[in-house]
Scaffold this motif. Sequence first.
Motif, PDB file in Angstrom:
ATOM      1  N   PRO A  26       0.820  -1.219   0.000  1.00 28.28           N
ATOM      2  CA  PRO A  26       0.000   0.000   0.000  1.00 28.28           C
ATOM      3  C   PRO A  26       0.851   1.266   0.000  1.00 28.28           C
ATOM      4  N   ASN A  27       0.341   2.300  -0.642  1.00 29.34           N
ATOM      5  CA  ASN A  27       1.053   3.579  -0.677  1.00 29.34           C
ATOM      6  C   ASN A  27       1.411   4.060   0.720  1.00 29.34           C
ATOM      7  N   SER A  28       0.557   3.773   1.683  1.00 34.55           N
ATOM      8  CA  SER A  28       0.799   4.223   3.057  1.00 34.55           C
ATOM      9  C   SER A  28       2.024   3.558   3.688  1.00 34.55           C
ATOM     10  N   ASP A  29       2.532   2.474   3.095  1.00 35.66           N
ATOM     11  CA  ASP A  29       3.706   1.772   3.623  1.00 35.66           C
ATOM     12  C   ASP A  29       5.002   2.150   2.912  1.00 35.66           C
ATOM     13  N   ILE A  30       4.916   2.881   1.821  1.00 33.62           N
ATOM     14  CA  ILE A  30       6.096   3.147   0.988  1.00 33.62           C
ATOM     15  C   ILE A  30       7.207   3.844   1.757  1.00 33.62           C
ATOM     16  N   VAL A  66       1.011   5.805  -7.906  1.00 35.70           N
ATOM     17  CA  VAL A  66       1.774   6.877  -7.265  1.00 35.70           C
ATOM     18  C   VAL A  66       2.060   7.942  -8.312  1.00 35.70           C
ATOM     19  N   GLN A  67       1.754   9.164  -7.989  1.00 35.26           N
ATOM     20  CA  GLN A  67       1.972  10.303  -8.879  1.00 35.26           C
ATOM     21  C   GLN A  67       3.216  11.061  -8.444  1.00 35.26           C
ATOM     22  N   PRO A  68       3.924  11.692  -9.371  1.00 36.12           N
ATOM     23  CA  PRO A  68       5.110  12.468  -9.003  1.00 36.12           C
ATOM     24  C   PRO A  68       4.829  13.526  -7.939  1.00 36.12           C
ATOM     25  N   SER A  69       3.605  14.018  -7.887  1.00 37.08           N
ATOM     26  CA  SER A  69       3.260  15.052  -6.911  1.00 37.08           C
ATOM     27  C   SER A  69       2.907  14.481  -5.530  1.00 37.08           C
ATOM     28  N   LEU A  71       3.298  12.740  -1.899  1.00 37.64           N
ATOM     29  CA  LEU A  71       4.329  12.796  -0.863  1.00 37.64           C
ATOM     30  C   LEU A  71       5.232  11.566  -0.903  1.00 37.64           C
ATOM     31  N   ASP A  72       4.646  10.402  -1.171  1.00 38.77           N
ATOM     32  CA  ASP A  72       5.419   9.162  -1.153  1.00 38.77           C
ATOM     33  C   ASP A  72       6.266   8.949  -2.399  1.00 38.77           C
ATOM     34  N   ALA A  73       6.089   9.770  -3.423  1.00 38.75           N
ATOM     35  CA  ALA A  73       6.795   9.564  -4.685  1.00 38.75           C
ATOM     36  C   ALA A  73       8.309   9.556  -4.513  1.00 38.75           C
ATOM     37  N   MET A  74       8.829  10.411  -3.661  1.00 36.43           N
ATOM     38  CA  MET A  74      10.288  10.472  -3.506  1.00 36.43           C
ATOM     39  C   MET A  74      10.868   9.223  -2.831  1.00 36.43           C
ATOM     40  N   THR A 109       4.740  13.319 -18.857  1.00 35.40           N
ATOM     41  CA  THR A 109       5.050  14.728 -19.069  1.00 35.40           C
ATOM     42  C   THR A 109       6.529  14.924 -18.780  1.00 35.40           C
ATOM     43  N   PRO A 110       7.120  15.995 -19.288  1.00 35.78           N
ATOM     44  CA  PRO A 110       8.540  16.235 -18.995  1.00 35.78           C
ATOM     45  C   PRO A 110       8.830  16.279 -17.491  1.00 35.78           C
ATOM     46  N   ASP A 111       7.931  16.868 -16.707  1.00 32.58           N
ATOM     47  CA  ASP A 111       8.146  16.928 -15.253  1.00 32.58           C
ATOM     48  C   ASP A 111       8.118  15.543 -14.615  1.00 32.58           C
ATOM     49  N   SER A 112       7.242  14.680 -15.106  1.00 29.17           N
ATOM     50  CA  SER A 112       7.127  13.359 -14.492  1.00 29.17           C
ATOM     51  C   SER A 112       8.259  12.429 -14.910  1.00 29.17           C
ATOM     52  N   ARG A 113       8.926  12.729 -16.015  1.00 30.87           N
ATOM     53  CA  ARG A 113      10.046  11.881 -16.441  1.00 30.87           C
ATOM     54  C   ARG A 113      11.162  11.849 -15.389  1.00 30.87           C
ATOM     55  N   ILE A 114      11.364  12.935 -14.694  1.00 29.63           N
ATOM     56  CA  ILE A 114      12.380  12.980 -13.633  1.00 29.63           C
ATOM     57  C   ILE A 114      12.070  11.928 -12.575  1.00 29.63           C
ATOM     58  N   PHE A 115      10.803  11.766 -12.279  1.00 32.89           N
ATOM     59  CA  PHE A 115      10.356  10.780 -11.298  1.00 32.89           C
ATOM     60  C   PHE A 115      10.359   9.368 -11.876  1.00 32.89           C
ATOM     61  N   PHE A 116       9.796   9.190 -13.057  1.00 32.23           N
ATOM     62  CA  PHE A 116       9.586   7.855 -13.593  1.00 32.23           C
ATOM     63  C   PHE A 116      10.832   7.213 -14.197  1.00 32.23           C
ATOM     64  N   THR A 117      11.754   7.975 -14.751  1.00 31.04           N
ATOM     65  CA  THR A 117      12.918   7.392 -15.416  1.00 31.04           C
ATOM     66  C   THR A 117      13.722   6.478 -14.491  1.00 31.04           C
TER      67      THR A 117
END
Length: 125
Positions: A26-30, A66-69, A71-74, A109-117
């Motif tokens: 779950p996202n809450s455990d990430i 999980v979206q780049p925006s 909190l758990d994305a990082m 999107t270009p912004d999300s590539r930083i997260f997803f790559t």
Amino acid sequence: MWLYDPDQEVLTALNGSNLELLLDVPNSDIQRIASNQSEADTWVRNNVRNYTKGVRFRYISVGNEVQPSDLDAMFLLQAMQNIERAVSDLGVKVSNGFSGFPPSSGSFTPDSRIFFTPVIDFLVT
């Protein structure tokens, strides 16, 4: 079968079913699982290893949509790496539930590539 939450009663009921299972972290455990390897080891022991005699785990999906925006994305990549180490001897693959519908029409999107790559690079290896 896709189980979005490691529900102990459901895992027990699946014993001997011969179904292949995709189990979500779950996202809450990430964030907790990303914090150190022992947290990932404990999660895997409680939700996977305790059931491997009767349940066929095929994938562990770390997070769902999980979206780049978020909190758990990082913490997503580190959590995926920790779970991968925790299941490395079980033959279970680690994945992630990216969002987008239909999946074949998804794009980053270009912004999300930083997260997803880095996540995609991890999945490729």
